[in-house]
Design an enzyme around this catalytic site. Structure first.
Site, PDB file in Angstrom:
ATOM      1  N   LYS A 116      22.415  34.811   1.221  1.00 48.31           N
ATOM      2  CA  LYS A 116      21.741  35.926   0.541  1.00 48.31           C
ATOM      3  C   LYS A 116      22.730  36.914  -0.045  1.00 48.31           C
ATOM      4  O   LYS A 116      22.585  37.342  -1.200  1.00 48.31           O
ATOM      5  CB  LYS A 116      20.846  36.669   1.537  1.00 48.31           C
ATOM      6  CG  LYS A 116      19.430  36.203   1.560  1.00 48.31           C
ATOM      7  CD  LYS A 116      18.511  37.354   1.962  1.00 48.31           C
ATOM      8  CE  LYS A 116      17.089  37.033   1.563  1.00 48.31           C
ATOM      9  NZ  LYS A 116      16.307  36.473   2.675  1.00 48.31           N
ATOM     10  N   GLU A 199      18.582  47.046   1.810  1.00 50.40           N
ATOM     11  CA  GLU A 199      17.970  47.191   0.485  1.00 50.40           C
ATOM     12  C   GLU A 199      16.867  48.228   0.535  1.00 50.40           C
ATOM     13  O   GLU A 199      16.299  48.479   1.585  1.00 50.40           O
ATOM     14  CB  GLU A 199      17.297  45.863   0.060  1.00 50.40           C
ATOM     15  CG  GLU A 199      18.214  44.772  -0.343  1.00 50.40           C
ATOM     16  CD  GLU A 199      17.459  43.502  -0.748  1.00 50.40           C
ATOM     17  OE1 GLU A 199      16.239  43.422  -0.519  1.00 50.40           O
ATOM     18  OE2 GLU A 199      18.122  42.606  -1.287  1.00 50.40           O
ATOM     19  N   HIS A 234       4.933  34.612   5.863  1.00 50.31           N
ATOM     20  CA  HIS A 234       5.822  33.800   5.028  1.00 50.31           C
ATOM     21  C   HIS A 234       5.337  32.372   4.828  1.00 50.31           C
ATOM     22  O   HIS A 234       6.083  31.512   4.406  1.00 50.31           O
ATOM     23  CB  HIS A 234       7.256  33.829   5.567  1.00 50.31           C
ATOM     24  CG  HIS A 234       7.752  35.238   5.714  1.00 50.31           C
ATOM     25  ND1 HIS A 234       7.994  36.048   4.630  1.00 50.31           N
ATOM     26  CD2 HIS A 234       7.991  35.997   6.804  1.00 50.31           C
ATOM     27  CE1 HIS A 234       8.373  37.241   5.052  1.00 50.31           C
ATOM     28  NE2 HIS A 234       8.376  37.245   6.368  1.00 50.31           N
ATOM     29  N   ARG A 292      15.468  23.336  -4.718  1.00 53.73           N
ATOM     30  CA  ARG A 292      14.728  22.100  -4.414  1.00 53.73           C
ATOM     31  C   ARG A 292      13.425  22.099  -5.200  1.00 53.73           C
ATOM     32  O   ARG A 292      13.061  23.090  -5.824  1.00 53.73           O
ATOM     33  CB  ARG A 292      14.380  22.079  -2.920  1.00 53.73           C
ATOM     34  CG  ARG A 292      13.567  23.304  -2.525  1.00 53.73           C
ATOM     35  CD  ARG A 292      12.766  23.148  -1.266  1.00 53.73           C
ATOM     36  NE  ARG A 292      11.787  24.218  -1.160  1.00 53.73           N
ATOM     37  CZ  ARG A 292      12.022  25.424  -0.673  1.00 53.73           C
ATOM     38  NH1 ARG A 292      13.215  25.737  -0.223  1.00 53.73           N
ATOM     39  NH2 ARG A 292      11.066  26.334  -0.639  1.00 53.73           N
TER      40      ARG A 292
END
Ligand code: MV4
Length: 501
Positions: A116, A199, A234, A292
């Site tokens: 990340k 963030e 998620h 992917r």
């Protein structure tokens, strides 16, 4: 072009990939674990190879066994599907070292987007908008200073993370210390790496991702977006394209940013750039790239008319992707619902058992990608995804209605599913208006009471008994089709002593 491809995956995606192979005249090799001995994906292949025990570590995640299987079957290439080894840079490298083709991006691209913090730095350098924040901070006082500058609420994320692991929302300075400790611990446990980034937290954001596609000759395009905000913990539930939030101008701008992001890591093959979008300001920020094919690729296929898996195979073989950005467009609206074997009334716990009845909807504009048929066992070893139901219609309202009809037609007995839960999502006024952010399911549909009660309670006893008897006899009546891959066995042209001779 390849002559034979080994599919290092299972279930619906293995079948999806084999269909693409067959369309291209390529032989297929399926691999299967102990739990998948009688699975549909194994029956669908030209050849099958047993690769180990049911546990993924001993089978679908075992790189050595998979490569040995590919070499033994004389396959030219390996398609990893999604999940399992699809985003393992080391697997992609090992495949190449064995003189096989990995049907996916280069190991370097996977590595560059796998972290990340590093990918965020690369994106900033490439001019792709990222969420205001900092990477590489060490001490708590540095985080405190950074949070003050950014402004609360802030989000602490694991640098090595993905998919929400090691993430903490921090509302004010009093919570910051504990969040850093907690996220760091979780990151160390999950990834063996406790680096964190900080963030600005974008509240009630939409999750919008862009499909990008590139060949090995440097040609890269985007194939528009997918709106994936309907999810819980998620796990995506409903995906659609186009996103009701985007204007054509914003779509074009974000598409260009997505291509820029992919170009920065010399990307080829299918990939996805994830953005979060603030619905109030329409500001968008790069989150991460998935290197992917994605579960939800069918909505892009139905609206663009492209077969993404066929193109993955063709560009892996070195072909050029022939369409320029100007030649690509979307027609109509597509929605995907993920039918899971899970119980919404019981905290969405996976539901296992034998599929006593499994009838998929069909008709114009309806596509079902599934890996099961009636009589199959749903086990606890793998993801409880039963099927992806995808509809395509001229506009969003028509597509929603078509999906509602198709879900009513989908009959599953033997395990509990989320079908009624998805009906509740589709029937909701917020969904109709396209006003669904990533927190929407948790705050609007999580309380069990707002869920529709099991439809069977309204069904009379006699109908229930009749349905149960029909289910049992149907399963027992199923014949085993062993020669699925033969062309028509009963063709008169094939009978040796037939009228032709
Ligand atoms: C965010 C965010 C809000 N603000 N970052 C979740 C998983 C990982 N892909 C990043 N995620 C988020 N990052 C900032 N600065 C909200 C999420 C988020 C989310 C993102 C995509 C899809 C679903 C989500 C659910 C909750 C939170």
């Amino acid at each position: 072009m390849f002559k034979k491809i080994l599919i290092a995956n299972r279930g619906e995606i293995a079948i999806r990939i084999m269909r693409a192979c067959k369309d291209l005249g390529i032989k297929t090799v399926a691999v299967y674990s102990d739990a998948d001995k009688n699975s549909l994906h194994a029956q669908f292949a030209d050849e099958v190879i047993h690769i180990g025990a049911a546990s993924p570590k001993e089978s679908y995640l075992n790189a050595d066994v998979l490569i040995r299987a590919a070499l033994a079957s004389q396959a030219d290439a390996i398609h990893p599907g999604y999940g399992f080894l699809s985003e393992s840079a080391s697997f992609a490298g090992t495949v190449a070292s064995a003189n096989l083709t990995f049907i996916g991006p280069s190991a370097d691209s996977i590595r560059a987007m796998g972290d990340k913090a590093e990918s965020k730095i690369a994106m900033k350098k490439a001019g792709v908008p990222t969420v205001p924040g900092y990477e590489g901070l060490e001490s708590e006082s540095n985080f405190k200073q950074a949070a003050k500058e950014i402004g609360y609420p802030v989000l602490i994320k694991a640098s090595a993370g993905g998919g929400g692991k090691g993430m903490r929302v921090v509302a004010d300075e009093a919570e910051l210390g504990e969040a850093i400790q907690g996220a760091g611990r979780e990151a160390l446990n999950s990834f063996g790496d406790d680096r964190l980034l900080i963030e600005k937290y974008i509240t009630d954001a939409h999750h919008i991702e862009f499909q990008i596609f590139g060949d090995q000759h440097g040609h890269l395009v985007h194939l528009f977006e997918r709106e994936c905000s309907v999810q819980r913990r998620h796990q995506k539930i409903v995906e659609e394209t186009p996103s009701p939030l985007l204007t054509n101008e914003l779509r074009q701008e974000m598409g260009e940013a997505a291509v820029k992001a992919a170009r920065a890591v010399n990307y080829f093959n299918a990939g996805t750039i994830e953005f979060i979008v603030d619905p109030d300001t329409l500001q968008y920020f790069f989150l991460e790239m998935n290197t992917r094919l994605q579960v939800e690729h069918p909505v892009t296929e139905l609206t663009t008319g492209l077969d993404l898996v066929q193109w993955q195979i063709r560009v892996a073989a070195g072909e050029r992707f022939p369409y320029s950005q100007d030649q690509l467009s979307q027609r109509g609206h597509a929605i995907e619902c993920r039918v899971y074997a899970e119980d919404p009334a019981n905290n969405f716990l996976p539901s296992t058992g034998k599929l006593l009845q499994f009838i998929e909807p069909r008709g114009p504009g309806i596509r079902v990608d599934s890996g099961f048929r009636a009589g199959d066992e749903v086990t606890h070893f793998y993801d409880p995804l039963l099927a992806k139901l995808i509809v395509h219609a001229e506009d969003r309202a028509t597509a929603i209605q078509k999906m509602q009809a198709a879900l009513r037609e989908f009959i599953v007995h033997g395990v509990v599913t989320n079908i009624d839960f998805m009906q509740a999502v589709l029937a909701h006024e917020d969904f109709a208006q396209g006003k669904v952010s990533t927190r929407w399911v948790e705050s609007n549909l999580e309380s069990g009471s707002s869920l529709p009660q099991n439809r069977q309670q309204a069904v009379g006893l006699q109908s229930l008994i009749a349905a149960a008897l029909a289910d049992l006899t149907i399963v027992n009546r199923q014949s085993k089709i062993e020669n699925r891959n033969e062309s028509d066995l009963y063709s008169p042209w094939k009978i040796p002593s037939g009228f032709r001779n």
